[in-house]
Design an enzyme around this catalytic site. Sequence first.
Site, PDB file in Angstrom:
ATOM      1  CG  HIS A 135      -2.076   0.868   1.178  1.00  0.00           C
ATOM      2  ND1 HIS A 135      -2.382   1.650   0.075  1.00  0.00           N
ATOM      3  CD2 HIS A 135      -3.053   1.128   2.108  1.00  0.00           C
ATOM      4  CE1 HIS A 135      -3.491   2.332   0.341  1.00  0.00           C
ATOM      5  NE2 HIS A 135      -3.911   2.046   1.555  1.00  0.00           N
ATOM      6  CD  GLN A 138      -2.439   4.882   4.779  1.00  0.00           C
ATOM      7  OE1 GLN A 138      -3.533   4.802   4.248  1.00  0.00           O
ATOM      8  NE2 GLN A 138      -2.163   5.828   5.672  1.00  0.00           N
ATOM      9  CG  ASP A 226      -3.807  -2.075   8.741  1.00  0.00           C
ATOM     10  OD1 ASP A 226      -4.921  -1.518   8.890  1.00  0.00           O
ATOM     11  OD2 ASP A 226      -3.445  -2.599   7.671  1.00  0.00           O
ATOM     12  CB  CYS A 265      -3.544   2.915   7.062  1.00  0.00           C
ATOM     13  SG  CYS A 265      -4.266   1.272   7.210  1.00  0.00           S
TER      14      CYS A 265
HETATM   15  N1   CP Z   1      -6.280   3.702   4.442  1.00  0.00           N
HETATM   16  C1   CP Z   1      -6.992   3.449   3.317  1.00  0.00           C
HETATM   17  O1   CP Z   1      -6.467   3.069   2.273  1.00  0.00           O
HETATM   18  O2   CP Z   1      -8.329   3.673   3.464  1.00  0.00           O
HETATM   19  P1   CP Z   1      -9.468   3.219   2.445  1.00  0.00           P
HETATM   20  O3   CP Z   1      -9.518   1.720   2.475  1.00  0.00           O
HETATM   21  O4   CP Z   1     -10.723   3.851   3.011  1.00  0.00           O
HETATM   22  O5   CP Z   1      -9.138   3.733   1.075  1.00  0.00           O
HETATM   23  N1  NVA Z   2      -4.436  -3.932   5.594  1.00  0.00           N
HETATM   24  C1  NVA Z   2      -5.693  -3.309   5.254  1.00  0.00           C
HETATM   25  C2  NVA Z   2      -5.494  -1.886   4.862  1.00  0.00           C
HETATM   26  C3  NVA Z   2      -6.771  -1.134   4.581  1.00  0.00           C
HETATM   27  C4  NVA Z   2      -6.539   0.277   4.120  1.00  0.00           C
HETATM   28  C5  NVA Z   2      -6.385  -4.101   4.155  1.00  0.00           C
HETATM   29  O1  NVA Z   2      -5.711  -4.538   3.217  1.00  0.00           O
HETATM   30  O2  NVA Z   2      -7.600  -4.290   4.251  1.00  0.00           O
END
Ligand code: CP
Ligand code: NVA
Length: 308
Positions: A135, A138, A226, A265
């Site tokens: 990600h 982020q 997270d 996040c």
């Molecule tokens: N942190 C993040 O990516 O949030 P969303 O899943 O709401 O986009």
């Molecule tokens: N680790 C989480 C992040 C969400 C923004 C997921 O992948 O669902």
Amino acid sequence: MARHFLNLGDAGGDALAAIINDALDRKAARAGWPKGRPDAGAPLEGRVLAMIFEKNSTRTRVSFDMAMRQLGGAAMVMESGSMQLGRGESIADTARVLSRMVDAIMIRTDDHAKIEEMARHATVPVINGLTDQSHPCQIVADLLTIVEQGKALPGLEVAWLGDGNNVLHSILEAAGLMKFNVRVATPQGYEPDGGFVKAARARGAGVTLTSDAVAAVRGVDIVVTDTWVSMGQSHAAEKIAAMMPYQVNEALMAHASPDARFLHCLPAHIGEEVTQGVFGSAQSVVFDEAENRIHAQKSVLLWCFGAI
Ligand code: CP
Ligand code: NVA
């Protein structure tokens, strides 16, 4: 060759530092402005970003849309299920068609190989809006938030608690590029991908893997966690039970530096990975972090368009 942003390493350390500095400058220059007013010079005027979502999102979709508006461009959102992609059109053909119609593509998906496939066939920049592997957008926002808190990245001590997931992988990548150290505390069996650990260490980051939450947090500058259950995973009772000792609560946070900050996040699951006491505390900068998704991604977009 289009400049893709699939992982932080695609940009490299110098570009990442330039992206963070650009984001700081742009954020300061528009302080107090209406949120939809374009930045001075509207640097992406006439450009359009297409966003494809195969998973849910609040922050990523709104922040990329606002980022494009603030840069003077526009964005469109598509759920893959309502696209021909959702009924079998290939990623390659989708990439070729969108490359003729829009100026950049952001995609949130499950398998990272899909985004690599998209990038192979697109002639416009492809941006990773989250995969099961990473990600990166982020973590640009996280680095911006940390720098705003007056903390230098080189030598920073960061503790990660809980699941060794996609967000942690991008933190490890950032650690290697910006030369900070990460102490990862996970239950056994939930460690991050060894490839990200190895790569971070090879670039000079200190990475410690432990199952001792207190040892990980002791004296650190930043505490991050997270969700214990990422999108696409099942909410298994045994995983939640294994994660409980890694909950970021007031007792654990007390072992960090008194000046430590808490990052997440979002979305958060209060009572699971974090308590309300920490989430709502003065040490928590989670809503700055969420807002910074806009500012960080504007500079990522500018990098993709060769303006940084
Ligand atoms: N942190 C993040 O990516 O949030 P969303 O899943 O709401 O986009
Ligand atoms: N680790 C989480 C992040 C969400 C923004 C997921 O992948 O669902």
